[in-house]
Write a protein that holds these residues in place. Structure first.
Motif, PDB file in Angstrom:
ATOM      1  N   PHE A 170      -5.048 -36.133  -5.631  1.00 36.19           N
ATOM      2  CA  PHE A 170      -4.538 -35.555  -5.394  1.00 36.19           C
ATOM      3  C   PHE A 170      -3.439 -37.468  -4.608  1.00 36.19           C
ATOM      4  CE2 PHE A 170      -8.366 -33.157  -4.070  1.00 36.19           C
ATOM      5  CZ  PHE A 170      -7.321 -32.337  -3.920  1.00 36.19           C
ATOM      6  N   PRO A 171      -1.945 -36.628  -3.971  1.00 39.10           N
ATOM      7  CA  PRO A 171      -1.300 -38.008  -3.822  1.00 39.10           C
ATOM      8  C   PRO A 171      -1.687 -39.047  -2.628  1.00 39.10           C
ATOM      9  CG  PRO A 171      -0.089 -35.556  -2.974  1.00 39.10           C
ATOM     10  CD  PRO A 171      -1.633 -35.453  -3.716  1.00 39.10           C
ATOM     11  N   ARG A 172      -1.500 -40.142  -3.443  1.00 45.37           N
ATOM     12  CA  ARG A 172      -2.093 -41.168  -2.570  1.00 45.37           C
ATOM     13  C   ARG A 172      -0.762 -42.112  -2.222  1.00 45.37           C
ATOM     14  NH1 ARG A 172      -7.486 -43.702  -4.248  1.00 45.37           N
ATOM     15  NH2 ARG A 172      -7.036 -44.839  -2.128  1.00 45.37           N
ATOM     16  N   ALA A 173      -0.957 -43.190  -0.916  1.00 48.79           N
ATOM     17  CA  ALA A 173       0.434 -44.304  -0.756  1.00 48.79           C
ATOM     18  C   ALA A 173      -0.014 -45.235  -1.283  1.00 48.79           C
ATOM     19  CB  ALA A 173       0.732 -44.048   0.335  1.00 48.79           C
ATOM     20  N   ALA A 219      11.396 -40.858   4.651  1.00 47.01           N
ATOM     21  CA  ALA A 219      12.243 -41.840   4.012  1.00 47.01           C
ATOM     22  C   ALA A 219      11.067 -42.959   2.767  1.00 47.01           C
ATOM     23  CB  ALA A 219      13.992 -42.704   3.718  1.00 47.01           C
ATOM     24  N   ILE A 220      10.156 -43.345   3.732  1.00 45.16           N
ATOM     25  CA  ILE A 220       9.202 -44.600   4.106  1.00 45.16           C
ATOM     26  C   ILE A 220       8.661 -43.624   3.357  1.00 45.16           C
ATOM     27  CG2 ILE A 220       7.731 -45.576   5.310  1.00 45.16           C
ATOM     28  CD1 ILE A 220       9.417 -46.357   7.115  1.00 45.16           C
ATOM     29  N   ILE A 221       7.416 -42.563   3.303  1.00 43.00           N
ATOM     30  CA  ILE A 221       6.894 -41.845   3.134  1.00 43.00           C
ATOM     31  C   ILE A 221       7.348 -40.898   1.869  1.00 43.00           C
ATOM     32  CG2 ILE A 221       5.565 -39.615   2.857  1.00 43.00           C
ATOM     33  CD1 ILE A 221       6.233 -39.565   6.027  1.00 43.00           C
ATOM     34  N   ALA A 222       8.070 -40.853   1.059  1.00 37.93           N
ATOM     35  CA  ALA A 222       8.191 -40.823  -0.059  1.00 37.93           C
ATOM     36  C   ALA A 222       8.448 -41.609  -0.677  1.00 37.93           C
ATOM     37  CB  ALA A 222      10.470 -40.115   0.073  1.00 37.93           C
ATOM     38  N   THR A 223       8.459 -43.095  -0.293  1.00 32.91           N
ATOM     39  CA  THR A 223       8.533 -44.160  -1.319  1.00 32.91           C
ATOM     40  C   THR A 223       6.889 -45.156  -1.285  1.00 32.91           C
ATOM     41  OG1 THR A 223      10.524 -45.689  -0.308  1.00 32.91           O
ATOM     42  CG2 THR A 223       9.259 -46.848  -1.376  1.00 32.91           C
ATOM     43  N   ALA A 224       5.925 -44.527  -0.369  1.00 33.02           N
ATOM     44  CA  ALA A 224       5.032 -44.931  -0.778  1.00 33.02           C
ATOM     45  C   ALA A 224       4.264 -44.514  -1.393  1.00 33.02           C
ATOM     46  CB  ALA A 224       3.976 -45.311   1.153  1.00 33.02           C
ATOM     47  N   PHE A 225       4.460 -42.880  -1.898  1.00 32.55           N
ATOM     48  CA  PHE A 225       4.132 -41.758  -2.214  1.00 32.55           C
ATOM     49  C   PHE A 225       4.348 -41.714  -3.360  1.00 32.55           C
ATOM     50  CE2 PHE A 225       1.719 -40.719   1.724  1.00 32.55           C
ATOM     51  CZ  PHE A 225       0.679 -40.593   1.350  1.00 32.55           C
ATOM     52  N   THR A 271       0.090 -31.941  -4.224  1.00 30.82           N
ATOM     53  CA  THR A 271      -1.337 -31.743  -4.135  1.00 30.82           C
ATOM     54  C   THR A 271      -1.815 -30.522  -4.203  1.00 30.82           C
ATOM     55  OG1 THR A 271      -0.804 -32.871  -1.819  1.00 30.82           O
ATOM     56  CG2 THR A 271      -3.178 -31.362  -1.858  1.00 30.82           C
ATOM     57  N   LEU A 272      -1.187 -29.237  -4.332  1.00 28.98           N
ATOM     58  CA  LEU A 272      -2.424 -27.980  -4.364  1.00 28.98           C
ATOM     59  C   LEU A 272      -2.390 -27.737  -6.269  1.00 28.98           C
ATOM     60  CD1 LEU A 272       0.143 -25.340  -2.887  1.00 28.98           C
ATOM     61  CD2 LEU A 272      -1.999 -25.778  -2.257  1.00 28.98           C
ATOM     62  N   LYS A 273      -1.445 -28.438  -6.824  1.00 30.12           N
ATOM     63  CA  LYS A 273      -0.617 -28.381  -8.662  1.00 30.12           C
ATOM     64  C   LYS A 273      -2.402 -28.998  -9.053  1.00 30.12           C
ATOM     65  CE  LYS A 273       1.955 -27.993 -11.196  1.00 30.12           C
ATOM     66  NZ  LYS A 273       2.224 -26.885 -12.119  1.00 30.12           N
ATOM     67  N   VAL A 322      -1.574 -28.284   7.284  1.00 30.00           N
ATOM     68  CA  VAL A 322      -2.541 -28.214   7.063  1.00 30.00           C
ATOM     69  C   VAL A 322      -2.920 -29.513   5.595  1.00 30.00           C
ATOM     70  CG1 VAL A 322      -5.137 -27.351   6.874  1.00 30.00           C
ATOM     71  CG2 VAL A 322      -3.515 -26.646   8.393  1.00 30.00           C
ATOM     72  N   ILE A 323      -2.456 -29.046   4.986  1.00 32.06           N
ATOM     73  CA  ILE A 323      -2.106 -30.158   3.344  1.00 32.06           C
ATOM     74  C   ILE A 323      -1.765 -31.495   3.988  1.00 32.06           C
ATOM     75  CG2 ILE A 323      -1.529 -30.374   1.285  1.00 32.06           C
ATOM     76  CD1 ILE A 323      -1.671 -26.944   1.174  1.00 32.06           C
ATOM     77  N   LEU A 324      -0.202 -31.396   4.973  1.00 34.84           N
ATOM     78  CA  LEU A 324      -0.051 -32.998   5.087  1.00 34.84           C
ATOM     79  C   LEU A 324      -1.011 -33.490   6.277  1.00 34.84           C
ATOM     80  CD1 LEU A 324       3.636 -31.321   5.592  1.00 34.84           C
ATOM     81  CD2 LEU A 324       2.422 -32.887   4.060  1.00 34.84           C
ATOM     82  N   ALA A 325      -1.943 -32.649   6.849  1.00 30.51           N
ATOM     83  CA  ALA A 325      -2.552 -33.443   8.038  1.00 30.51           C
ATOM     84  C   ALA A 325      -3.990 -34.017   7.408  1.00 30.51           C
ATOM     85  CB  ALA A 325      -3.633 -32.234   8.692  1.00 30.51           C
ATOM     86  N   GLY A 326      -4.517 -33.560   6.749  1.00 26.91           N
ATOM     87  CA  GLY A 326      -5.567 -34.013   5.297  1.00 26.91           C
ATOM     88  C   GLY A 326      -4.502 -35.401   4.528  1.00 26.91           C
ATOM     89  N   LEU A 327      -3.607 -35.455   3.918  1.00 29.55           N
ATOM     90  CA  LEU A 327      -2.913 -36.053   3.152  1.00 29.55           C
ATOM     91  C   LEU A 327      -2.465 -37.509   4.017  1.00 29.55           C
ATOM     92  CD1 LEU A 327      -0.350 -35.081   0.668  1.00 29.55           C
ATOM     93  CD2 LEU A 327      -2.675 -35.321   0.520  1.00 29.55           C
TER      94      LEU A 327
END
Length: 367
Positions: free
Chosen positions: A6-9, A141-147, A167-169, A193-198
């Motif tokens: 899954f995506p991680r920062a 933009a901060i989220i995009a860079t970290a992930f 996440t789904l993929k 809901v997915i974003l809340a999980g991340l």
């Protein structure tokens, strides 16, 4: 049994920011030269007093500033070093101007968000001011860079869309297939809901606007290593992380320019990258984008590629792979010099950031 990736920062994706550059950016906007003590007080939320003194000393050694300490009145005692004024030299003012840009004078908070933050995100400050003008866009933009999302992933909706599909993929890859994913125009309850999980809120069910703000702050917090972070907290956190990455006391860079984070520059893997580039060339060779010759719009290539090959992925990730292939000299990409001659939707879908420039075409060579 392998677990889904899954995506991680990753905090190392933020670029280093030299303490000297921080001082130059602050001093460049001041009418009066501050003392070291005043500098330490003003910048205490970003940097400690010792690193500030060290950075000011290095600026002086580089000929960018002077430290002027004078005894008070007729006193023969040694002046307090903390009372020394940090005065920019002509070379220092030039370096500060390069950091601050040629536009209207900015307040210090705007210098942080529109000039220094872009450097930490690996962006060009001269082209990122509009992108980072609003709080939620800065968080995006901060989220995009970290992930580790592609640089051209611009705006909150686009960033959230890319994270949702990744996440789904990762979790449902066999069920979703490998063809390109459709654009999510509006984020619904499932996406939130997915974003809340991340963001570390797996039990959260965001149904109100207030709930969505909580999810965004949690996701931003995950991006910068905090339980949660609004725009202001995230900006300060990123600046501190970038200063720490530079050692907290680095000298000002000779020519301040955006430095991409280590993970921000796409890479290709040997034969796989070459194979992707060859498939793209074959697909593009069968296409045209009138009235342009010898070049095909990236969005057209993406659409056609997805009909023939199972590894198209999202449009954003496809663009990132194109940029990576171009960096490796496996593909040639081109700019759009006459934007009025391309359909607006096609132009926007095709635009891909490449360093300080933008490209819209895959070059096929036919003229």
């Amino acid at each position: 049994m392998s677990h889904p990736a899954f995506p991680r920062a990753d905090l190392s994706r933020f670029a280093p920011l030299a303490a000297g550059d921080l001082l130059l950016a602050y001093l460049g906007g001041q009418k009066m030269a501050p003392t070291l003590k005043a500098l330490a007080d003003k910048l205490k939320d970003l940097l400690g007093a010792e690193p500030i003194v060290a950075a000011a000393s290095e600026l002086a050694e580089r000929g960018l500033a002077t430290l002027e300490a004078k005894p008070k009145g007729r006193s023969r005692t040694q002046p307090n070093p903390a009372d020394a004024k940090v005065v920019l030299t002509d070379a220092g003012r030039d370096a500060a101007s390069a950091l601050l840009g040629s536009g209207p004078k900015l307040t210090w908070p705007k210098v942080m968000t529109q000039r220094l933050l872009p450097l930490c995100l690996g962006l060009d400050p001269n082209g990122a001011s509009t992108r980072l003008a609003k709080p939620k866009e800065r968080q995006a933009a901060i989220i995009a860079t970290a992930f580790g999302l592609p640089k051209e992933t611009i705006g909150l909706n686009a960033v959230c869309e890319e994270l949702v599909w990744r996440t789904l993929k990762a979790g449902l890859g066999p069920l979703l297939g490998t063809s390109r994913m459709p654009i999510i125009k509006t984020l619904g309850i499932t996406e939130w809901v997915i974003l809340a999980g991340l963001g570390g809120l797996p039990e959260h069910r965001p149904v109100r606007e207030k709930d969505k703000t909580e999810v965004l702050n949690a996701l931003t917090g995950a991006a910068v290593g905090l339980p949660e972070a609004d725009d202001k907290a995230a900006v300060f956190r990123v600046l501190r992380l970038s200063l720490a990455r530079a050692g907290g006391m680095g000298a000002a860079s000779p020519h301040p320019t955006p430095t991409p984070p280590p993970a921000a520059t796409p890479t290709v893997n040997g034969a796989d990258g070459a194979g992707f580039a060859e498939r793209v060339r074959q697909v593009a060779a069968a296409l045209t984008t009138p009235p342009f010759q010898g070049r095909v719009a990236i969005a057209q290539v993406y659409d056609a590629y997805g009909r023939e090959h199972p590894d198209a992925g999202s449009l954003q990730s496809f663009k990132a792979r194109l940029i990576a292939a171009a960096y490796a000299n496996l593909l040639e990409l081109g700019r759009l010099d006459m934007p009025e001659r391309m359909d607006r939707d096609l132009r926007l879908r095709s635009e891909a950031a490449w360093g300080r420039d933008c490209v819209h075409f895959v070059i096929t060579g036919r003229r």
